[in-house]
Design a protein around this motif. Structure first.
Motif, PDB file in Angstrom:
ATOM      1  N   GLU A  40       0.827  -1.202   0.000  1.00  0.00           N
ATOM      2  CA  GLU A  40       0.000   0.000   0.000  1.00  0.00           C
ATOM      3  C   GLU A  40       0.866   1.259   0.000  1.00  0.00           C
ATOM      4  OE1 GLU A  40      -3.043  -0.007   2.975  1.00  0.00           O
ATOM      5  OE2 GLU A  40      -4.214  -1.533   1.929  1.00  0.00           O
ATOM      6  N   ARG A  41       2.006   1.201   0.675  1.00  0.00           N
ATOM      7  CA  ARG A  41       2.895   2.367   0.652  1.00  0.00           C
ATOM      8  C   ARG A  41       3.455   2.577  -0.755  1.00  0.00           C
ATOM      9  NH1 ARG A  41       4.721   5.884   4.111  1.00  0.00           N
ATOM     10  NH2 ARG A  41       6.661   6.985   3.706  1.00  0.00           N
ATOM     11  N   VAL A  42       3.796   1.484  -1.444  1.00  0.00           N
ATOM     12  CA  VAL A  42       4.267   1.606  -2.828  1.00  0.00           C
ATOM     13  C   VAL A  42       3.181   2.230  -3.697  1.00  0.00           C
ATOM     14  CG1 VAL A  42       4.953   0.289  -4.872  1.00  0.00           C
ATOM     15  CG2 VAL A  42       5.917  -0.289  -2.630  1.00  0.00           C
ATOM     16  N   LYS A  43       1.918   1.803  -3.465  1.00  0.00           N
ATOM     17  CA  LYS A  43       0.801   2.386  -4.220  1.00  0.00           C
ATOM     18  C   LYS A  43       0.700   3.886  -3.981  1.00  0.00           C
ATOM     19  CE  LYS A  43      -2.197  -1.708  -4.311  1.00  0.00           C
ATOM     20  NZ  LYS A  43      -3.476  -2.282  -3.827  1.00  0.00           N
ATOM     21  N   MET A  44       0.891   4.285  -2.738  1.00  0.00           N
ATOM     22  CA  MET A  44       0.799   5.710  -2.414  1.00  0.00           C
ATOM     23  C   MET A  44       1.965   6.499  -3.018  1.00  0.00           C
ATOM     24  SD  MET A  44      -1.967   6.379  -0.881  1.00  0.00           S
ATOM     25  CE  MET A  44      -2.584   5.241  -2.119  1.00  0.00           C
ATOM     26  N   GLN A  45       3.121   5.853  -3.090  1.00  0.00           N
ATOM     27  CA  GLN A  45       4.255   6.521  -3.752  1.00  0.00           C
ATOM     28  C   GLN A  45       3.952   6.722  -5.231  1.00  0.00           C
ATOM     29  OE1 GLN A  45       7.393   3.812  -2.657  1.00  0.00           O
ATOM     30  NE2 GLN A  45       7.946   4.980  -0.815  1.00  0.00           N
ATOM     31  N   HIS A  46       3.336   5.701  -5.851  1.00  0.00           N
ATOM     32  CA  HIS A  46       2.921   5.838  -7.252  1.00  0.00           C
ATOM     33  C   HIS A  46       1.875   6.931  -7.387  1.00  0.00           C
ATOM     34  CE1 HIS A  46       4.199   1.406  -8.137  1.00  0.00           C
ATOM     35  NE2 HIS A  46       5.243   2.237  -8.064  1.00  0.00           N
ATOM     36  N   TRP A  47       0.963   6.999  -6.416  1.00  0.00           N
ATOM     37  CA  TRP A  47      -0.092   8.029  -6.443  1.00  0.00           C
ATOM     38  C   TRP A  47       0.556   9.419  -6.366  1.00  0.00           C
ATOM     39  CZ3 TRP A  47      -2.243  12.167  -4.111  1.00  0.00           C
ATOM     40  CH2 TRP A  47      -3.600  12.439  -4.359  1.00  0.00           C
ATOM     41  N   ALA A  48       1.562   9.531  -5.475  1.00  0.00           N
ATOM     42  CA  ALA A  48       2.251  10.818  -5.326  1.00  0.00           C
ATOM     43  C   ALA A  48       2.958  11.211  -6.615  1.00  0.00           C
ATOM     44  CB  ALA A  48       3.251  10.738  -4.179  1.00  0.00           C
ATOM     45  N   GLU A  49       3.586  10.239  -7.273  1.00  0.00           N
ATOM     46  CA  GLU A  49       4.258  10.515  -8.539  1.00  0.00           C
ATOM     47  C   GLU A  49       3.245  10.924  -9.609  1.00  0.00           C
ATOM     48  OE1 GLU A  49       7.459  10.692  -9.360  1.00  0.00           O
ATOM     49  OE2 GLU A  49       7.969  10.355  -7.235  1.00  0.00           O
ATOM     50  N   ALA A  50       2.077  10.233  -9.574  1.00  0.00           N
ATOM     51  CA  ALA A  50       1.035  10.582 -10.546  1.00  0.00           C
ATOM     52  C   ALA A  50       0.517  11.996 -10.299  1.00  0.00           C
ATOM     53  CB  ALA A  50      -0.106   9.566 -10.452  1.00  0.00           C
ATOM     54  N   GLN A  51       0.352  12.357  -9.019  1.00  0.00           N
ATOM     55  CA  GLN A  51      -0.118  13.699  -8.662  1.00  0.00           C
ATOM     56  C   GLN A  51       0.901  14.749  -9.103  1.00  0.00           C
ATOM     57  OE1 GLN A  51      -3.134  14.339  -7.169  1.00  0.00           O
ATOM     58  NE2 GLN A  51      -2.713  16.520  -7.457  1.00  0.00           N
ATOM     59  N   LYS A  52       2.177  14.432  -8.921  1.00  0.00           N
ATOM     60  CA  LYS A  52       3.245  15.351  -9.316  1.00  0.00           C
ATOM     61  C   LYS A  52       3.245  15.551 -10.831  1.00  0.00           C
ATOM     62  CE  LYS A  52       8.284  15.864  -9.021  1.00  0.00           C
ATOM     63  NZ  LYS A  52       9.539  15.255  -8.506  1.00  0.00           N
ATOM     64  N   ALA A 122      11.007  22.527  -7.423  1.00  0.00           N
ATOM     65  CA  ALA A 122      12.226  22.623  -6.601  1.00  0.00           C
ATOM     66  C   ALA A 122      11.986  23.542  -5.411  1.00  0.00           C
ATOM     67  CB  ALA A 122      13.389  23.136  -7.447  1.00  0.00           C
ATOM     68  N   GLY A 123      12.143  22.975  -4.201  1.00  0.00           N
ATOM     69  CA  GLY A 123      11.967  23.744  -2.975  1.00  0.00           C
ATOM     70  C   GLY A 123      10.537  23.826  -2.486  1.00  0.00           C
ATOM     71  N   LYS A 124       9.589  23.282  -3.280  1.00  0.00           N
ATOM     72  CA  LYS A 124       8.178  23.270  -2.892  1.00  0.00           C
ATOM     73  C   LYS A 124       7.760  21.835  -2.551  1.00  0.00           C
ATOM     74  CE  LYS A 124       7.166  27.667  -3.694  1.00  0.00           C
ATOM     75  NZ  LYS A 124       6.571  28.566  -2.684  1.00  0.00           N
ATOM     76  N   TYR A 125       7.199  21.666  -1.360  1.00  0.00           N
ATOM     77  CA  TYR A 125       6.883  20.318  -0.893  1.00  0.00           C
ATOM     78  C   TYR A 125       5.399  20.204  -0.506  1.00  0.00           C
ATOM     79  CZ  TYR A 125      11.948  19.862  -0.482  1.00  0.00           C
ATOM     80  OH  TYR A 125      13.287  19.829  -0.748  1.00  0.00           O
ATOM     81  N   GLN A 126       4.860  19.084  -0.855  1.00  0.00           N
ATOM     82  CA  GLN A 126       3.533  18.696  -0.381  1.00  0.00           C
ATOM     83  C   GLN A 126       3.661  17.370   0.375  1.00  0.00           C
ATOM     84  OE1 GLN A 126       1.176  18.491  -3.952  1.00  0.00           O
ATOM     85  NE2 GLN A 126       0.780  20.711  -3.980  1.00  0.00           N
ATOM     86  N   TYR A 127       2.722  17.174   1.307  1.00  0.00           N
ATOM     87  CA  TYR A 127       2.789  15.958   2.142  1.00  0.00           C
ATOM     88  C   TYR A 127       1.514  15.138   1.940  1.00  0.00           C
ATOM     89  CZ  TYR A 127       6.721  18.269   4.383  1.00  0.00           C
ATOM     90  OH  TYR A 127       7.914  18.886   4.629  1.00  0.00           O
ATOM     91  N   LEU A 128       1.723  13.894   1.571  1.00  0.00           N
ATOM     92  CA  LEU A 128       0.606  12.994   1.310  1.00  0.00           C
ATOM     93  C   LEU A 128       0.431  12.059   2.522  1.00  0.00           C
ATOM     94  CD1 LEU A 128      -0.143  11.166  -1.989  1.00  0.00           C
ATOM     95  CD2 LEU A 128      -0.220   9.904   0.147  1.00  0.00           C
ATOM     96  N   TYR A 129      -0.722  12.212   3.183  1.00  0.00           N
ATOM     97  CA  TYR A 129      -1.041  11.351   4.327  1.00  0.00           C
ATOM     98  C   TYR A 129      -2.094  10.339   3.893  1.00  0.00           C
ATOM     99  CZ  TYR A 129       1.346  14.872   7.140  1.00  0.00           C
ATOM    100  OH  TYR A 129       2.283  15.718   7.665  1.00  0.00           O
ATOM    101  N   TYR A 130      -1.900   9.089   4.268  1.00  0.00           N
ATOM    102  CA  TYR A 130      -2.846   8.053   3.846  1.00  0.00           C
ATOM    103  C   TYR A 130      -3.107   7.069   4.991  1.00  0.00           C
ATOM    104  CZ  TYR A 130       1.209   4.946   3.362  1.00  0.00           C
ATOM    105  OH  TYR A 130       2.334   4.194   3.607  1.00  0.00           O
ATOM    106  N   GLY A 131      -4.269   6.472   4.921  1.00  0.00           N
ATOM    107  CA  GLY A 131      -4.635   5.491   5.955  1.00  0.00           C
ATOM    108  C   GLY A 131      -4.551   4.075   5.445  1.00  0.00           C
ATOM    109  N   ASP A 132      -4.985   3.155   6.274  1.00  0.00           N
ATOM    110  CA  ASP A 132      -4.982   1.744   5.887  1.00  0.00           C
ATOM    111  C   ASP A 132      -6.269   1.425   5.138  1.00  0.00           C
ATOM    112  OD1 ASP A 132      -2.568   1.371   7.193  1.00  0.00           O
ATOM    113  OD2 ASP A 132      -3.530   0.875   9.100  1.00  0.00           O
ATOM    114  N   SER A 133      -6.168   0.567   4.157  1.00  0.00           N
ATOM    115  CA  SER A 133      -7.342   0.164   3.385  1.00  0.00           C
ATOM    116  C   SER A 133      -8.242  -0.741   4.229  1.00  0.00           C
ATOM    117  CB  SER A 133      -6.912  -0.584   2.127  1.00  0.00           C
ATOM    118  OG  SER A 133      -6.269  -1.801   2.487  1.00  0.00           O
ATOM    119  N   ASP A 134      -9.464  -0.966   3.726  1.00  0.00           N
ATOM    120  CA  ASP A 134     -10.406  -1.848   4.429  1.00  0.00           C
ATOM    121  C   ASP A 134      -9.824  -3.252   4.589  1.00  0.00           C
ATOM    122  OD1 ASP A 134     -12.220   0.166   4.683  1.00  0.00           O
ATOM    123  OD2 ASP A 134     -13.380  -0.385   2.900  1.00  0.00           O
TER     124      ASP A 134
END
Length: 382
Positions: A40-52, A122-134
């Protein structure tokens, strides 16, 4: 002995094997949990890359794949920048609209997983917080459910084993009691014959009368033992007279150093009981009281009544019973005597509560002052 040792060894092997199996199941569950959590963490990393990718997309950028990744996510997500919530995913609308609930959810997500840092410029950061799936939440509680099931199953097996053991012991005691009654019957018949010979020889009538009482008592004891393990027949009797008969017999056969007193209403009190078993109850209580006084003291039997119940109280001036033993004295095998099987009060409790549907308890007791035992029966209404 060898059979018993092998049986115990087999039991311990089964217990050890069960423990190993349970440990393996719990370990496998924990391993699966960690694997799913990492995935799930790998999925969220992919999600973050997709968002970027979407944030930095130009006119000629292919955004089909990033969109698919974002749309297929089924995990609650909150994206923040400078502690401000930018967007949410898989969060109900009510929570999104209520800032307080949204911050509470954010705190919950922070406690579940470390955030994923997204440097979209560069120099701008966002933080992605996620929970556990069902699925992960269900898997989290699976070991607890498994342990509870195992505990309940173990309790069921233990209860079955204990009940089976008790049933076997009851059958053994019932068989021994019936055999004892059978064995007593032979010499008892002989004694009755000798008594008739004594009557024919004109032996002192007082002596014959006392022997007759003892023979009658032996017949009562035989009747008692023959009733163990079978449902006794209850008849409507005057509980005062039935108690007094046993009291008189015991009083005549114990030391004069015991001061006996008997107090009861003058009118009959009707109760459904079995005479032989009720006599056994009174005898056990009186003998225990005398043993507690070491053959010297005051013993009283008092019968009282109210609208629904009649109560028989046997009081002695003996050693007393500690309060923490009020219930344990009725357990099979419990005894404070150097000699004895600890079955008297256990049998008495069974006679009173199982056969007569009454109650027996230690009413009061003080160390070195005495004890009062109380037996209660429901009165028979006309």
């Amino acid at each position: 002995m060898q059979f018993s040792n092998n049986k115990n060894l087999t039991r311990w092997i089964l217990i050890a094997a069960s423990f190993v199996i349970i440990s393996l199941i719990l370990w496998n569950t924990y391993t699966f949990f960690q694997i799913f959590k990492d995935e799930e963490r790998v999925k969220m990393q992919h999600w973050a890359e997709a968002q970027k990718t979407l944030n930095n997309a130009s006119a000629d950028t292919d955004i089909e794949l990033p969109l698919k990744i974002i749309q297929n996510a089924r995990i609650p997500i909150i994206l923040t920048e400078n502690n401000v919530v930018l967007s949410t995913k898989n969060v109900d609308e009510e929570t999104v609209k209520d800032s307080t609930k949204c911050l509470q959810l954010l705190a919950k997500l922070k406690s579940q997983n470390d955030p994923i840092v997204v440097e979209y410029i560069a120099g701008k950061y966002q933080y992605l917080y996620y929970g556990d799936s069902d699925l992960l939440n269900k898997l989290k509680y699976y070991p607890i459910a498994l342990v509870l099931i195992i505990v309940l199953f173990g309790a069921l097996v233990y209860n079955f084993y204990k009940s089976t053991k008790m049933a076997t012991q009851n059958k053994l005691w019932a068989g021994m009691a019936k055999e004892t009654a059978h064995q007593i019957g032979t010499p008892l018949s002989s004694l009755i014959g000798w008594l008739e010979i004594m009557k024919a020889d004109h032996v002192d009538p007082t002596t014959i009368s006392e022997i007759e009482k003892d023979i009658t008592r032996l017949q009562t004891i035989t009747d008692r033992f023959s009733k163990i393990g079978s449902e006794p027949i209850l008849e409507v009797k005057d509980v005062i007279q039935e108690t007094l008969d046993s009291y008189d017999y015991l009083q005549a056969r114990f030391s004069k150093q015991i001061s006996f007193t008997f107090k009861a209403p003058k009118k009959p009190i009707l109760v459904s009981l079995n005479s032989a078993l009720h006599s056994w109850t009174i005898e056990n209580l009186v003998k225990n009281a005398i043993d507690a006084m070491k053959g010297k003291g005051k013993l009283s039997v008092v019968i009282e009544e109210d609208e629904k119940f009649v109560r028989i109280k046997v009081t002695d001036t003996g050693n007393g019973i500690p309060k923490n033993q009020f219930k344990s004295i009725f357990e099979p095998g419990f005894t404070t005597k150097k000699r004895g099987w600890g079955l008297g009060l256990s049998l008495t409790k069974r006679i009173v509560e199982e056969y007569h549907k009454g109650k027996i308890k230690v009413l009061t007791s003080e160390l070195n002052k005495g004890t009062t035992m109380q037996v209660s029966f429901s009165k028979k209404t006309n």
